[in-house]
Motif scaffolding. Structure first.
Motif, PDB file in Angstrom:
ATOM      1  N   UNK A   1     -10.712  19.846   6.696  1.00  0.00           N
ATOM      2  CA  UNK A   1     -11.737  18.736   6.198  1.00  0.00           C
ATOM      3  C   UNK A   1     -10.583  18.837   4.753  1.00  0.00           C
ATOM      4  N   UNK A   2      -9.360  19.575   4.482  1.00  0.00           N
ATOM      5  CA  UNK A   2      -8.761  19.733   3.122  1.00  0.00           C
ATOM      6  C   UNK A   2      -7.527  18.669   3.269  1.00  0.00           C
ATOM      7  N   UNK A   3      -7.288  18.381   3.811  1.00  0.00           N
ATOM      8  CA  UNK A   3      -6.306  17.197   4.330  1.00  0.00           C
ATOM      9  C   UNK A   3      -6.030  15.562   4.943  1.00  0.00           C
ATOM     10  N   UNK A   4      -6.028  14.415   3.417  1.00  0.00           N
ATOM     11  CA  UNK A   4      -6.975  13.707   3.603  1.00  0.00           C
ATOM     12  C   UNK A   4      -5.029  12.839   3.382  1.00  0.00           C
ATOM     13  N   UNK A   5      -5.214  11.013   3.520  1.00  0.00           N
ATOM     14  CA  UNK A   5      -4.406  10.809   3.357  1.00  0.00           C
ATOM     15  C   UNK A   5      -4.997   9.157   2.777  1.00  0.00           C
ATOM     16  N   UNK A   6      -5.109   9.255   1.381  1.00  0.00           N
ATOM     17  CA  UNK A   6      -5.866   8.497   0.934  1.00  0.00           C
ATOM     18  C   UNK A   6      -4.586   7.067  -0.042  1.00  0.00           C
ATOM     19  N   UNK A   7      -4.876   6.231   0.438  1.00  0.00           N
ATOM     20  CA  UNK A   7      -4.147   4.473   0.654  1.00  0.00           C
ATOM     21  C   UNK A   7      -4.551   3.823  -1.235  1.00  0.00           C
TER      22      UNK A   7
ATOM     23  N   UNK B   1     -12.524   7.004  -6.516  1.00  0.00           N
ATOM     24  CA  UNK B   1     -12.073   6.352  -7.360  1.00  0.00           C
ATOM     25  C   UNK B   1     -11.432   4.317  -6.259  1.00  0.00           C
ATOM     26  N   UNK B   2     -10.575   3.996  -7.351  1.00  0.00           N
ATOM     27  CA  UNK B   2     -10.611   2.328  -7.025  1.00  0.00           C
ATOM     28  C   UNK B   2      -9.028   2.371  -5.625  1.00  0.00           C
ATOM     29  N   UNK B   3      -9.619   3.488  -4.831  1.00  0.00           N
ATOM     30  CA  UNK B   3      -8.507   3.220  -2.851  1.00  0.00           C
ATOM     31  C   UNK B   3      -9.243   2.249  -3.090  1.00  0.00           C
ATOM     32  N   UNK B   4      -7.848   2.408  -1.323  1.00  0.00           N
ATOM     33  CA  UNK B   4      -8.016   1.319   0.014  1.00  0.00           C
ATOM     34  C   UNK B   4      -9.071   2.306   0.601  1.00  0.00           C
TER      35      UNK B   4
ATOM     36  N   UNK C   1      -2.023   1.355 -10.353  1.00  0.00           N
ATOM     37  CA  UNK C   1      -2.473   2.363 -10.943  1.00  0.00           C
ATOM     38  C   UNK C   1      -3.259   3.636 -11.052  1.00  0.00           C
ATOM     39  N   UNK C   2      -3.935   3.645  -9.982  1.00  0.00           N
ATOM     40  CA  UNK C   2      -4.330   4.267  -9.047  1.00  0.00           C
ATOM     41  C   UNK C   2      -4.121   5.835  -9.190  1.00  0.00           C
ATOM     42  N   UNK C   3      -2.892   6.290  -8.607  1.00  0.00           N
ATOM     43  CA  UNK C   3      -1.826   7.087  -9.110  1.00  0.00           C
ATOM     44  C   UNK C   3      -2.628   8.167  -9.902  1.00  0.00           C
ATOM     45  N   UNK C   4      -2.426   8.159 -11.534  1.00  0.00           N
ATOM     46  CA  UNK C   4      -2.347   8.958 -12.087  1.00  0.00           C
ATOM     47  C   UNK C   4      -4.468   8.710 -12.409  1.00  0.00           C
TER      48      UNK C   4
ATOM     49  N   UNK D   1       0.812  -0.965   0.049  1.00  0.00           N
ATOM     50  CA  UNK D   1       0.028  -0.256  -0.020  1.00  0.00           C
ATOM     51  C   UNK D   1       0.982   1.131  -0.215  1.00  0.00           C
ATOM     52  N   UNK D   2       0.864   2.210  -0.577  1.00  0.00           N
ATOM     53  CA  UNK D   2       1.647   3.328  -0.399  1.00  0.00           C
ATOM     54  C   UNK D   2       0.046   4.589   0.161  1.00  0.00           C
TER      55      UNK D   2
END
Length: 128
Positions: A60-66, A34-37, A72-75, A2-3
């Motif tokens: 509200x404007x600060x999140x961590x997306x796993x 999106x297809x995020x964890x 290949x979800x980064x793009x 996971x990133x």
């Protein structure tokens, strides 16, 4: 593997605070589609006196997306952030950070922003 990707919106100080907050929450909703964890808020600083929510206040404007490193979800994530930014009338800035490497997006021409995004995504897609 996971990133974790940190996405932070620096709201235009001249923007209407309530409208800006609604807009930032819409961005979070778009990211969650999106297809995020996972998408989880980042607790930031001390709670201002009288703030709603007590000790659990988050920005509200600060999140961590796993993300799944192989997904290949980064793009797609960066594209959603870029599209959202392009729809804003206020001059918000968004930073996206992976492993200490940050790209900061703000109002620029579409072509300029796209070149910056493409280079950032290439750098992180080849590093994995």
């Amino acid at each position: 593997m996971q990133v974790d990707v940190t996405v932070v919106v620096a709201v235009d100080p001249e923007a209407d605070p309530e409208a800006a907050e609604r807009s930032v929450w819409r961005l979070r909703g778009e990211i969650e589609e999106l297809d995020v964890e996972s998408v989880r808020p980042v607790a930031v600083g001390e709670v201002p006196e009288g703030a709603k929510g007590g000790a659990d206040v988050v920005t509200a404007g600060a999140v961590i997306v796993a993300l799944s490193a192989s997904g290949g979800v980064l793009p797609g994530l960066v594209s959603v952030v870029n599209d959202w930014l392009g729809r804003q009338s206020a001059r918000h800035r968004v930073s996206v950070t992976i492993d200490g490497d940050t790209i900061e997006l703000e109002r620029a021409s579409d072509a300029e922003r796209q070149r910056l995004i493409d280079a950032y995504v290439r750098r992180h897609n080849t590093a994995r």
